[in-house]
Design an enzyme around this catalytic site. Structure first.
Site, PDB file in Angstrom:
ATOM      1  N   CYS A 277       0.786  -1.087  -0.252  1.00 17.88           N
ATOM      2  CA  CYS A 277      -0.066  -0.117   0.019  1.00 17.88           C
ATOM      3  C   CYS A 277       0.650   1.190  -0.040  1.00 17.88           C
ATOM      4  CB  CYS A 277      -0.753   0.051   1.314  1.00 17.88           C
ATOM      5  SG  CYS A 277      -2.107  -1.452   1.045  1.00 17.88           S
TER       6      CYS A 277
HETATM    7  N1  LIG Z   1      -2.722  -5.998   2.019  1.00 16.41           N
HETATM    8  C1  LIG Z   1      -3.146  -4.875   2.547  1.00 16.41           C
HETATM    9  O1  LIG Z   1      -2.775  -4.627   3.571  1.00 16.41           O
HETATM   10  C2  LIG Z   1      -4.139  -3.760   1.611  1.00 16.41           C
HETATM   11  C3  LIG Z   1      -4.892  -2.953   2.590  1.00 16.41           C
HETATM   12  C4  LIG Z   1      -5.611  -2.357   2.156  1.00 16.41           C
HETATM   13  C5  LIG Z   1      -5.993  -2.416   0.533  1.00 16.41           C
HETATM   14  N2  LIG Z   1      -5.000  -3.174  -0.119  1.00 16.41           N
HETATM   15  C6  LIG Z   1      -5.555  -3.480  -1.423  1.00 16.41           C
HETATM   16  O2  LIG Z   1      -6.327  -4.317  -1.851  1.00 16.41           O
HETATM   17  C7  LIG Z   1      -6.122  -4.835  -2.957  1.00 16.41           C
HETATM   18  C8  LIG Z   1      -5.940  -6.349  -2.831  1.00 16.41           C
HETATM   19  O3  LIG Z   1      -4.655  -6.475  -2.248  1.00 16.41           O
HETATM   20  P1  LIG Z   1      -4.185  -7.922  -1.443  1.00 16.41           P
HETATM   21  O4  LIG Z   1      -3.162  -7.246  -0.482  1.00 16.41           O
HETATM   22  O5  LIG Z   1      -5.191  -8.531  -1.024  1.00 16.41           O
HETATM   23  O6  LIG Z   1      -3.445  -8.793  -2.772  1.00 16.41           O
HETATM   24  P2  LIG Z   1      -3.264 -10.190  -2.761  1.00 16.41           P
HETATM   25  O7  LIG Z   1      -2.002 -10.290  -3.887  1.00 16.41           O
HETATM   26  O8  LIG Z   1      -2.761 -10.840  -1.408  1.00 16.41           O
HETATM   27  O9  LIG Z   1      -4.366 -10.982  -3.241  1.00 16.41           O
HETATM   28  C9  LIG Z   1      -5.100 -10.602  -4.561  1.00 16.41           C
HETATM   29  C10 LIG Z   1      -5.584 -11.938  -4.858  1.00 16.41           C
HETATM   30  O10 LIG Z   1      -6.253 -11.617  -6.120  1.00 16.41           O
HETATM   31  C11 LIG Z   1      -5.807 -12.839  -6.863  1.00 16.41           C
HETATM   32  N3  LIG Z   1      -6.277 -12.467  -8.291  1.00 16.41           N
HETATM   33  C12 LIG Z   1      -5.406 -11.753  -9.209  1.00 16.41           C
HETATM   34  N4  LIG Z   1      -6.050 -11.483 -10.186  1.00 16.41           N
HETATM   35  C13 LIG Z   1      -7.296 -12.264 -10.389  1.00 16.41           C
HETATM   36  C14 LIG Z   1      -8.316 -12.307 -10.991  1.00 16.41           C
HETATM   37  N5  LIG Z   1      -8.183 -11.572 -12.325  1.00 16.41           N
HETATM   38  N6  LIG Z   1      -9.321 -12.938 -10.831  1.00 16.41           N
HETATM   39  C15 LIG Z   1      -9.496 -13.386  -9.492  1.00 16.41           C
HETATM   40  N7  LIG Z   1      -8.530 -13.476  -8.458  1.00 16.41           N
HETATM   41  C16 LIG Z   1      -7.276 -12.870  -8.983  1.00 16.41           C
HETATM   42  C17 LIG Z   1      -4.542 -13.429  -6.689  1.00 16.41           C
HETATM   43  O11 LIG Z   1      -4.333 -14.761  -7.011  1.00 16.41           O
HETATM   44  C18 LIG Z   1      -4.471 -13.240  -4.953  1.00 16.41           C
HETATM   45  O12 LIG Z   1      -4.966 -14.426  -4.422  1.00 16.41           O
HETATM   46  C19 LIG Z   1      -5.194  -3.965  -3.566  1.00 16.41           C
HETATM   47  O13 LIG Z   1      -5.420  -3.068  -4.398  1.00 16.41           O
HETATM   48  C20 LIG Z   1      -4.376  -3.396  -2.531  1.00 16.41           C
HETATM   49  O14 LIG Z   1      -3.870  -2.180  -2.677  1.00 16.41           O
HETATM   50  C21 LIG Z   1      -4.334  -4.246   0.409  1.00 16.41           C
END
Ligand SMILES: NC(=O)c1ccc[n+]([C@@H]2O[C@H](COP(=O)([O-])OP(=O)(O)OC[C@H]3O[C@@H](n4cnc5c(N)ncnc54)[C@H](O)[C@@H]3O)[C@@H](O)[C@H]2O)c1
Length: 443
Positions: A277
């Site tokens: 982030c």
């Molecule tokens: N990790 C954090 O602390 C956090 C906090 C707030 C916001 N965010 C935001 O949330 C979003 C997700 O982050 P995250 O940390 O969960 O990412 P992550 O990489 O942990 O998880 C994303 C998941 O999406 C899957 N994926 C990718 N493309 C896909 C598709 N086309 N169809 C289905 N699944 C798909 C991946 O396999 C993965 O399991 C990002 O935009 C991030 O900026 C993350």
């Protein structure tokens, strides 16, 4: 007579009665805990992910994220609240679809919306009347309206009447036990009033929804939160370097300032920014700002300072070794912590990797330990092929220096200081240790 369509009224009723099925796309650090929370609140949840290894693990009741227990996954499976699949045609079974896919940067530091656009295409192919789509992934203001809406709209599918579209930024703080999806308020912006009402109703059933006037407002609110962190961390990082020169302990200064009961929020310096982030999100805003011939100077400056911190850690390490009549070239260095913050297994953008790379380039012999990350992953930037080395008194004594990158709670810092020859502490983790202070260098 209600100004809401029949589809809207029906969906509101299903949410109220918890018969609405929640579909979550992307079962990562954000999507998986969200699925658990909706399941625990009594909703049926279907999780979708492209990664079949993750789906297999979940089907076996196993978690692949350390701070999320396998028990919590089994609990919602056992309650028949949860199903997971790689079959995206099942999206039509969901009444509310939450998008939690990655939104990284390209190598040129520009928004990479490829995951999001792929997902939107899949949703569009399966969209049916009466569905709510909410984007939770962090992105620049305008994404929901400009990128999602046109791809989902068709002659038979009018937003606000046939389907509903909203943005609600995810505020998950992995590993934070005090604030979780049940007590972190959810900012919500809808494309229309009906979109807003349906999305708020859904989030109000797990926490408190905070409605705002547009999807753009909700999108920018998330970027404000993370830019605020990035800028403040950069400020204390810069002040740390100055304080070192002045012979003042900045951590002590921060503790003193934090006693002010108003107008001050403490932020802490460190070895550089990490995670999915804070190092990334401000650049989404900076990129969009260019469309308005606007330069986001705070974001630029904070980025520069935060990116320079791993270099500072190397400089302090070289200086400390020099005082011991040693050069970095040929020195044995143990890096403690590959995760970007304490007590989680997320190593994305970890400053530890930048530091390890520089140490290796300068000829150091590097080992690492991280109780949360037994093996280093290959990333777009790094391929270390290393496994975590268990910490023993002999290992510590055999190292020329130990660099604390992550202050995991499992570490016994008193023992680490006792047995090491030299400790470079980037987190103030050794603060409470009284003896052998001469071995500790703050960086
Ligand atoms: N990790 C954090 O602390 C956090 C906090 C707030 C916001 N965010 C935001 O949330 C979003 C997700 O982050 P995250 O940390 O969960 O990412 P992550 O990489 O942990 O998880 C994303 C998941 O999406 C899957 N994926 C990718 N493309 C896909 C598709 N086309 N169809 C289905 N699944 C798909 C991946 O396999 C993965 O399991 C990002 O935009 C991030 O900026 C993350």
């Amino acid at each position: 007579m209600s100004d809401k369509s029949e589809a809207c009224l029906k969906l509101l009723e299903m949410i109220d009665q918890k018969t609405a099925v929640i579909g979550i796309i992307g079962l990562g650090y954000v999507g998986l805990p969200l699925a658990i929370h909706f399941g625990r609140k009594g909703f049926g949840v279907i999780g979708f992910d492209l990664d079949s290894r993750k789906i297999d693990k979940l089907l076996h009741g196993e978690s692949y994220i350390k701070h999320i227990s396998s028990e919590s996954i089994k609990e919602i499976f056992d309650a028949k609240q949860f199903d997971v699949t790689i079959d995206f045609s099942r999206l039509s079974e969901a009444d509310c679809i939450l998008i939690c896919v990655p939104t990284p940067l390209t190598e040129k530091m520009e928004p990479d919306l490829s995951y999001l656009l792929q997902t939107t295409g899949t949703i569009a192919g399966n969209l049916r009347k009466g569905q709510l789509i909410v984007l939770e992934s962090t992105t620049y203001p305008g994404t929901t309206q400009e990128m999602l809406l046109p791809r989902l709209t068709s002659n038979d599918m009018k937003v606000g009447e046939d389907f509903f579209l909203a943005f609600s930024p995810e505020r998950e703080d992995p590993g934070n036990k005090k604030y979780t999806a049940t007590n972190i308020p959810k900012v919500v912006g809808g494309i229309t009033k009906s979109c807003l009402d349906v999305a708020c109703a859904m989030y109000n059933s797990i926490t408190r929804a905070v409605p705002v006037s547009s999807t753009q407002t909700a999108e920018l609110s998330k970027l404000l939160e993370n830019t605020f962190r990035s800028v403040n961390i950069a400020l204390v990082n810069e002040l740390k370097i100055l304080a070192h020169k002045m012979g003042i302990d900045l951590f002590e200064v921060i503790e003193a300032a934090a006693t002010k009961p108003f107008g001050y929020t403490p932020f802490y310096p460190g070895p550089g920014l990490g995670g999915h982030c804070i190092p990334i999100d401000p650049f989404y805003l900076a990129w969009k700002a260019k469309e308005y011939d606007f330069s986001t100077r705070f974001i630029q400056l904070a980025g520069e300072i935060n990116v320079s911190m791993p270099y500072y850690v190397i400089e302090k390490t070289m200086e400390a070794l020099n005082n011991h009549r040693k050069s970095l070239n040929g020195s044995r260095i143990l890096v403690l912590g590959a995760a970007y913050k304490k007590d989680i297994d997320d190593d994305r953008e970890s400053p530890g990797y930048a530091i390890m790379k520089m140490l290796l380039e300068k000829g150091a012999i590097v080992k690492y330990n991280d109780p949360w990350i037994p093996k280093l992953h290959t990333t777009r930037k790094y391929n270390f092929q290393m496994e975590s080395t268990p910490i023993t008194p002999e290992l510590l004594a055999g190292m020329d220096a130990v660099i604390i990158i992550t202050d995991h709670s499992d570490y016994n810092f008193a023992e680490i200081v006792e047995h090491s020859n030299l400790v470079i502490d980037t987190r103030n983790a050794t603060k409470g240790i009284k003896g052998a202070r001469e071995k500790v260098v703050m960086a």
